[in-house]
Design a protein around this motif. Sequence first.
Motif, PDB file in Angstrom:
ATOM      1  N   THR A  43     -22.356 -74.840 -64.963  1.00 43.73           N
ATOM      2  CA  THR A  43     -21.997 -74.041 -63.790  1.00 43.73           C
ATOM      3  C   THR A  43     -22.908 -72.835 -63.604  1.00 43.73           C
ATOM      4  O   THR A  43     -23.470 -72.626 -62.538  1.00 43.73           O
ATOM      5  CB  THR A  43     -20.533 -73.565 -63.892  1.00 43.73           C
ATOM      6  OG1 THR A  43     -19.692 -74.704 -64.034  1.00 43.73           O
ATOM      7  CG2 THR A  43     -20.118 -72.775 -62.675  1.00 43.73           C
ATOM      8  N   CYS A  44     -23.077 -72.033 -64.674  1.00 42.92           N
ATOM      9  CA  CYS A  44     -23.843 -70.790 -64.516  1.00 42.92           C
ATOM     10  C   CYS A  44     -25.150 -70.773 -65.305  1.00 42.92           C
ATOM     11  O   CYS A  44     -25.939 -69.851 -65.152  1.00 42.92           O
ATOM     12  CB  CYS A  44     -22.984 -69.597 -64.912  1.00 42.92           C
ATOM     13  SG  CYS A  44     -22.628 -69.483 -66.676  1.00 42.92           S
ATOM     14  N   GLY A  45     -25.388 -71.760 -66.154  1.00 42.93           N
ATOM     15  CA  GLY A  45     -26.630 -71.833 -66.912  1.00 42.93           C
ATOM     16  C   GLY A  45     -26.662 -70.994 -68.179  1.00 42.93           C
ATOM     17  O   GLY A  45     -27.684 -70.920 -68.849  1.00 42.93           O
ATOM     18  N   SER A  46     -25.556 -70.368 -68.533  1.00 47.62           N
ATOM     19  CA  SER A  46     -25.503 -69.528 -69.725  1.00 47.62           C
ATOM     20  C   SER A  46     -25.638 -70.375 -70.999  1.00 47.62           C
ATOM     21  O   SER A  46     -25.226 -71.535 -71.039  1.00 47.62           O
ATOM     22  CB  SER A  46     -24.168 -68.781 -69.773  1.00 47.62           C
ATOM     23  OG  SER A  46     -24.008 -68.121 -71.015  1.00 47.62           O
ATOM     24  N   THR A  47     -26.202 -69.775 -72.030  1.00 45.16           N
ATOM     25  CA  THR A  47     -26.274 -70.427 -73.339  1.00 45.16           C
ATOM     26  C   THR A  47     -25.163 -69.930 -74.257  1.00 45.16           C
ATOM     27  O   THR A  47     -25.064 -70.356 -75.399  1.00 45.16           O
ATOM     28  CB  THR A  47     -27.625 -70.136 -74.022  1.00 45.16           C
ATOM     29  OG1 THR A  47     -27.779 -68.719 -74.152  1.00 45.16           O
ATOM     30  CG2 THR A  47     -28.772 -70.732 -73.239  1.00 45.16           C
ATOM     31  N   ASP A  48     -24.315 -69.056 -73.756  1.00 49.65           N
ATOM     32  CA  ASP A  48     -23.241 -68.460 -74.558  1.00 49.65           C
ATOM     33  C   ASP A  48     -21.996 -69.349 -74.499  1.00 49.65           C
ATOM     34  O   ASP A  48     -21.014 -69.045 -73.827  1.00 49.65           O
ATOM     35  CB  ASP A  48     -22.935 -67.054 -74.037  1.00 49.65           C
ATOM     36  CG  ASP A  48     -22.149 -66.227 -75.035  1.00 49.65           C
ATOM     37  OD1 ASP A  48     -21.897 -66.714 -76.154  1.00 49.65           O
ATOM     38  OD2 ASP A  48     -21.786 -65.084 -74.683  1.00 49.65           O
ATOM     39  N   LEU A  49     -22.063 -70.481 -75.213  1.00 46.16           N
ATOM     40  CA  LEU A  49     -20.968 -71.449 -75.251  1.00 46.16           C
ATOM     41  C   LEU A  49     -20.271 -71.364 -76.607  1.00 46.16           C
ATOM     42  O   LEU A  49     -20.923 -71.350 -77.645  1.00 46.16           O
ATOM     43  CB  LEU A  49     -21.498 -72.867 -75.037  1.00 46.16           C
ATOM     44  CG  LEU A  49     -22.272 -73.104 -73.740  1.00 46.16           C
ATOM     45  CD1 LEU A  49     -22.902 -74.486 -73.743  1.00 46.16           C
ATOM     46  CD2 LEU A  49     -21.368 -72.927 -72.538  1.00 46.16           C
ATOM     47  N   VAL A  50     -18.948 -71.307 -76.594  1.00 49.08           N
ATOM     48  CA  VAL A  50     -18.190 -71.235 -77.845  1.00 49.08           C
ATOM     49  C   VAL A  50     -17.364 -72.504 -78.006  1.00 49.08           C
ATOM     50  O   VAL A  50     -16.811 -73.031 -77.036  1.00 49.08           O
ATOM     51  CB  VAL A  50     -17.279 -69.995 -77.890  1.00 49.08           C
ATOM     52  CG1 VAL A  50     -18.087 -68.736 -77.969  1.00 49.08           C
ATOM     53  CG2 VAL A  50     -16.348 -69.955 -76.712  1.00 49.08           C
ATOM     54  N   PRO A  51     -17.278 -73.034 -79.226  1.00 45.26           N
ATOM     55  CA  PRO A  51     -16.487 -74.249 -79.453  1.00 45.26           C
ATOM     56  C   PRO A  51     -14.994 -73.941 -79.451  1.00 45.26           C
ATOM     57  O   PRO A  51     -14.555 -72.897 -79.914  1.00 45.26           O
ATOM     58  CB  PRO A  51     -16.952 -74.722 -80.836  1.00 45.26           C
ATOM     59  CG  PRO A  51     -17.470 -73.500 -81.511  1.00 45.26           C
ATOM     60  CD  PRO A  51     -17.978 -72.604 -80.433  1.00 45.26           C
ATOM     61  N   GLU A  52     -14.226 -74.879 -78.886  1.00 44.35           N
ATOM     62  CA  GLU A  52     -12.764 -74.792 -78.899  1.00 44.35           C
ATOM     63  C   GLU A  52     -12.217 -76.175 -79.225  1.00 44.35           C
ATOM     64  O   GLU A  52     -12.839 -77.190 -78.899  1.00 44.35           O
ATOM     65  CB  GLU A  52     -12.224 -74.350 -77.539  1.00 44.35           C
ATOM     66  CG  GLU A  52     -12.496 -72.908 -77.216  1.00 44.35           C
ATOM     67  CD  GLU A  52     -11.806 -72.456 -75.940  1.00 44.35           C
ATOM     68  OE1 GLU A  52     -10.818 -73.111 -75.502  1.00 44.35           O
ATOM     69  OE2 GLU A  52     -12.255 -71.460 -75.364  1.00 44.35           O
ATOM     70  N   LEU A  53     -11.063 -76.209 -79.835  1.00 43.93           N
ATOM     71  CA  LEU A  53     -10.412 -77.457 -80.209  1.00 43.93           C
ATOM     72  C   LEU A  53      -9.610 -78.003 -79.032  1.00 43.93           C
ATOM     73  O   LEU A  53      -8.791 -77.297 -78.441  1.00 43.93           O
ATOM     74  CB  LEU A  53      -9.494 -77.236 -81.407  1.00 43.93           C
ATOM     75  CG  LEU A  53      -8.746 -78.453 -81.941  1.00 43.93           C
ATOM     76  CD1 LEU A  53      -9.723 -79.508 -82.436  1.00 43.93           C
ATOM     77  CD2 LEU A  53      -7.800 -78.029 -83.053  1.00 43.93           C
ATOM     78  N   SER A  54      -9.853 -79.259 -78.690  1.00 47.16           N
ATOM     79  CA  SER A  54      -9.128 -79.912 -77.602  1.00 47.16           C
ATOM     80  C   SER A  54      -7.765 -80.383 -78.098  1.00 47.16           C
ATOM     81  O   SER A  54      -7.599 -80.704 -79.275  1.00 47.16           O
ATOM     82  CB  SER A  54      -9.926 -81.121 -77.099  1.00 47.16           C
ATOM     83  OG  SER A  54      -9.168 -81.875 -76.182  1.00 47.16           O
ATOM     84  N   GLU A  55      -6.812 -80.456 -77.185  1.00 47.45           N
ATOM     85  CA  GLU A  55      -5.501 -81.001 -77.535  1.00 47.45           C
ATOM     86  C   GLU A  55      -5.557 -82.515 -77.639  1.00 47.45           C
ATOM     87  O   GLU A  55      -4.635 -83.138 -78.147  1.00 47.45           O
ATOM     88  CB  GLU A  55      -4.467 -80.563 -76.517  1.00 47.45           C
ATOM     89  CG  GLU A  55      -4.299 -79.059 -76.546  1.00 47.45           C
ATOM     90  CD  GLU A  55      -2.946 -78.615 -76.072  1.00 47.45           C
ATOM     91  OE1 GLU A  55      -2.044 -79.450 -75.945  1.00 47.45           O
ATOM     92  OE2 GLU A  55      -2.806 -77.415 -75.837  1.00 47.45           O
ATOM     93  N   GLY A  56      -6.643 -83.117 -77.139  1.00 47.21           N
ATOM     94  CA  GLY A  56      -6.857 -84.543 -77.312  1.00 47.21           C
ATOM     95  C   GLY A  56      -6.182 -85.444 -76.299  1.00 47.21           C
ATOM     96  O   GLY A  56      -6.097 -86.655 -76.500  1.00 47.21           O
ATOM     97  N   GLU A  57      -5.700 -84.903 -75.192  1.00 49.35           N
ATOM     98  CA  GLU A  57      -5.053 -85.722 -74.171  1.00 49.35           C
ATOM     99  C   GLU A  57      -5.881 -85.723 -72.901  1.00 49.35           C
ATOM    100  O   GLU A  57      -6.486 -84.716 -72.544  1.00 49.35           O
ATOM    101  CB  GLU A  57      -3.652 -85.204 -73.881  1.00 49.35           C
ATOM    102  CG  GLU A  57      -2.740 -85.321 -75.072  1.00 49.35           C
ATOM    103  CD  GLU A  57      -1.325 -84.862 -74.782  1.00 49.35           C
ATOM    104  OE1 GLU A  57      -1.038 -84.467 -73.625  1.00 49.35           O
ATOM    105  OE2 GLU A  57      -0.508 -84.891 -75.700  1.00 49.35           O
ATOM    106  N   GLY A  58      -5.914 -86.890 -72.229  1.00 53.88           N
ATOM    107  CA  GLY A  58      -6.695 -86.990 -71.008  1.00 53.88           C
ATOM    108  C   GLY A  58      -6.300 -88.200 -70.184  1.00 53.88           C
ATOM    109  O   GLY A  58      -5.332 -88.894 -70.480  1.00 53.88           O
ATOM    110  N   VAL A  59      -7.108 -88.463 -69.154  1.00 46.55           N
ATOM    111  CA  VAL A  59      -6.877 -89.576 -68.228  1.00 46.55           C
ATOM    112  C   VAL A  59      -8.192 -90.323 -68.041  1.00 46.55           C
ATOM    113  O   VAL A  59      -9.237 -89.703 -67.819  1.00 46.55           O
ATOM    114  CB  VAL A  59      -6.368 -89.059 -66.861  1.00 46.55           C
ATOM    115  CG1 VAL A  59      -6.211 -90.197 -65.868  1.00 46.55           C
ATOM    116  CG2 VAL A  59      -5.057 -88.310 -67.022  1.00 46.55           C
ATOM    117  N   ILE A  60      -8.138 -91.648 -68.118  1.00 47.04           N
ATOM    118  CA  ILE A  60      -9.321 -92.470 -67.895  1.00 47.04           C
ATOM    119  C   ILE A  60      -9.763 -92.311 -66.442  1.00 47.04           C
ATOM    120  O   ILE A  60      -8.951 -92.320 -65.531  1.00 47.04           O
ATOM    121  CB  ILE A  60      -9.040 -93.951 -68.206  1.00 47.04           C
ATOM    122  CG1 ILE A  60      -8.710 -94.129 -69.691  1.00 47.04           C
ATOM    123  CG2 ILE A  60     -10.235 -94.827 -67.826  1.00 47.04           C
ATOM    124  CD1 ILE A  60      -8.305 -95.544 -70.069  1.00 47.04           C
ATOM    125  N   SER A  61     -11.058 -92.168 -66.240  1.00 43.95           N
ATOM    126  CA  SER A  61     -11.632 -91.983 -64.910  1.00 43.95           C
ATOM    127  C   SER A  61     -12.416 -93.227 -64.491  1.00 43.95           C
ATOM    128  O   SER A  61     -12.662 -94.114 -65.296  1.00 43.95           O
ATOM    129  CB  SER A  61     -12.551 -90.767 -64.934  1.00 43.95           C
ATOM    130  OG  SER A  61     -13.103 -90.545 -63.671  1.00 43.95           O
TER     131      SER A  61
END
Length: 127
Positions: A43-61
């Motif tokens: 979105t903004c091109g920043s390199t300041d990305l931090v890792p976060e843990l996903s809850e692991g739920e989603g929807v097939i696209s």
Amino acid sequence: MFHTGLRSGTAVRTEEQADEAELYFQRCRWCRNTTFQRLLCPTCGSTDLVPELSEGEGVISVRRGTTAAEADLWPVHMAEGFVVRCRVDGPLHAVRPGVRVKLAGAGSSGRRPVVRLCEEVPLDGWI
């Protein structure tokens, strides 16, 4: 990065370890956008990305332009807002866009997350 929750020295996965599977995504500190395995925020091109843990739920696209080598991979929109290509564990008739899935573990290569269907999908009469 994808962590399966396996302890070092463990060669065989059990059902309990499948519940421990972890999927990390990245969140931009500037615009708060989420992404998966990127060097820059899309979105903004920043390199300041931090890792976060996903809850692991989603929807097939819907998948488009799939090659034969990627025939078993599906894009999954995770609850946190990022998309990851996953292998789906479930009957072939049930794997389609709009079906809810939950993280199950790592595939044989260990590089692609594996998701499992959250609910039973009935046959629709075409098979």
